[in-house]
Enzyme design. Structure first.
Site, mmCIF file in Angstrom:
data_model
loop_
_atom_site.group_PDB
_atom_site.id
_atom_site.type_symbol
_atom_site.label_atom_id
_atom_site.label_comp_id
_atom_site.label_asym_id
_atom_site.label_seq_id
_atom_site.Cartn_x
_atom_site.Cartn_y
_atom_site.Cartn_z
ATOM 1 C CG ASP A 14 41.437 -44.722 -9.272
ATOM 2 O OD1 ASP A 14 40.827 -44.156 -9.140
ATOM 3 O OD2 ASP A 14 41.637 -45.911 -9.351
ATOM 4 C CG PHE A 15 40.114 -40.104 -5.968
ATOM 5 C CD1 PHE A 15 40.688 -38.676 -5.081
ATOM 6 C CD2 PHE A 15 38.911 -40.093 -5.059
ATOM 7 C CE1 PHE A 15 40.890 -38.134 -4.005
ATOM 8 C CE2 PHE A 15 38.695 -39.340 -3.893
ATOM 9 C CZ PHE A 15 39.744 -38.483 -3.199
ATOM 10 C CG ASP A 16 38.261 -44.049 -4.094
ATOM 11 O OD1 ASP A 16 38.695 -43.390 -2.723
ATOM 12 O OD2 ASP A 16 37.934 -43.713 -4.891
ATOM 13 C CG ASP B 16 43.475 -48.687 -6.108
ATOM 14 O OD1 ASP B 16 43.405 -47.601 -7.499
ATOM 15 O OD2 ASP B 16 43.204 -49.424 -5.775
#
Length: 260
Positions: A27-29, A209
């Site tokens: 995931d990025f954020d 997350d």
């Protein structure tokens, strides 16, 4: 860096690195990039970017995000070898079209969703609506808590319940899709595509997350060599956990060392 990785994480990375062709998906954020109030200001940590530059030399790497594909590409600034999967699995940089094509009915539903969320956001400072090719998203991170809670409740009790709507609730967001959403499906499709083009992908590592990452954790099988990593606190189906994005950067650096 946040210090030494937990022993069970290090052991899992060592086993994963030895499995031949593998896919590292993130995931990025909140994983590569720390969570910030303004989503447009999100950027990956330099240490994470440096580790990805090393990893792509001999490992398949992907970002699997809820962000729109173009937005993800602009914020992540990753090496061109990294596959980008956006829109909760509905978009891929490997596709010529880049995105799923909506039917006329789905287009109409998407327009209705955007309008309904606009009405919910109206008059609530800090609440805003984002339009994506497949969905409309209510953002509440910058709102006062009473406004954020009221807007979220209104979205979940209202347009989220409409026929044909696919709802995802994340951290300070409610995303309402006109097509099925899910990072797990996008991740499995990517694994199949890569395996069909060469040596089979023997294992996948996915780190996320948010609650929207849980279906990706559930889609993988640690018993078969996959590695699932929850970043931060909260209940999860992931087998492993690290504290924060600096720990993810440390994990990726360690994996780059092992794969080298």
């Amino acid at each position: 860096m946040s210090g030494a990785l937990p022993g069970e994480v290090r052991a899992a990375l060592e086993a994963f690195a030895a499995r031949g062709r593998v896919l590292v998906a993130l995931d990025f954020d909140g994983v590569l990039a720390p969570i910030v109030d303004d989503p447009d200001a999100a950027r990956p940590l330099p240490a994470a970017s440096a580790a990805l530059e090393r990893l792509v030399a001999g490992t398949d790497v992907a970002l699997v995000s809820g962000r729109d594909l173009a937005d993800l590409r602009a914020r992540a600034a990753v090496p061109p070898q990294v596959v980008l999967v956006g829109g909760h699995g509905t978009q891929s940089s490997r596709s010529a079209a880049g995105t799923t094509v909506l039917s006329a009915g789905e287009e109409e539903l998407l327009a209705r969703l955007g309008g309904a969320l606009d009405e919910i956001a109206a008059g609530r400072a800090g609440v805003h609506v984002e339009r994506k090719p497949m969905s409309a998203v209510l953002h509440t991170r910058r709102a006062a808590r009473p406004d954020a809670e009221a807007a979220t409740a209104a979205a979940l009790a209202g347009p989220a319940t409409w026929a044909g709507v696919h709802a995802l609730r994340g951290k300070e967001v409610v995303e309402l899709g006109a097509v099925p959403l899910g990072k797990g499906g996008g991740l499995l499709r990517l694994r199949e595509e890569l395996s069909a083009e060469g040596a089979p992908v023997r294992a996948v590592l996915f780190a996320g997350d948010d609650v929207t990452d849980e279906d990706a954790f559930a889609a993988l099988s640690p018993a078969d060599g996959d590695v699932t990593v929850k970043v931060g606190e909260g209940p999860t189906a992931a087998a492993l956990r690290v504290a924060d994005p600096p720990a993810v950067a440390e994990l990726l650096t360690t994996l780059a060392d092992l794969r080298a």
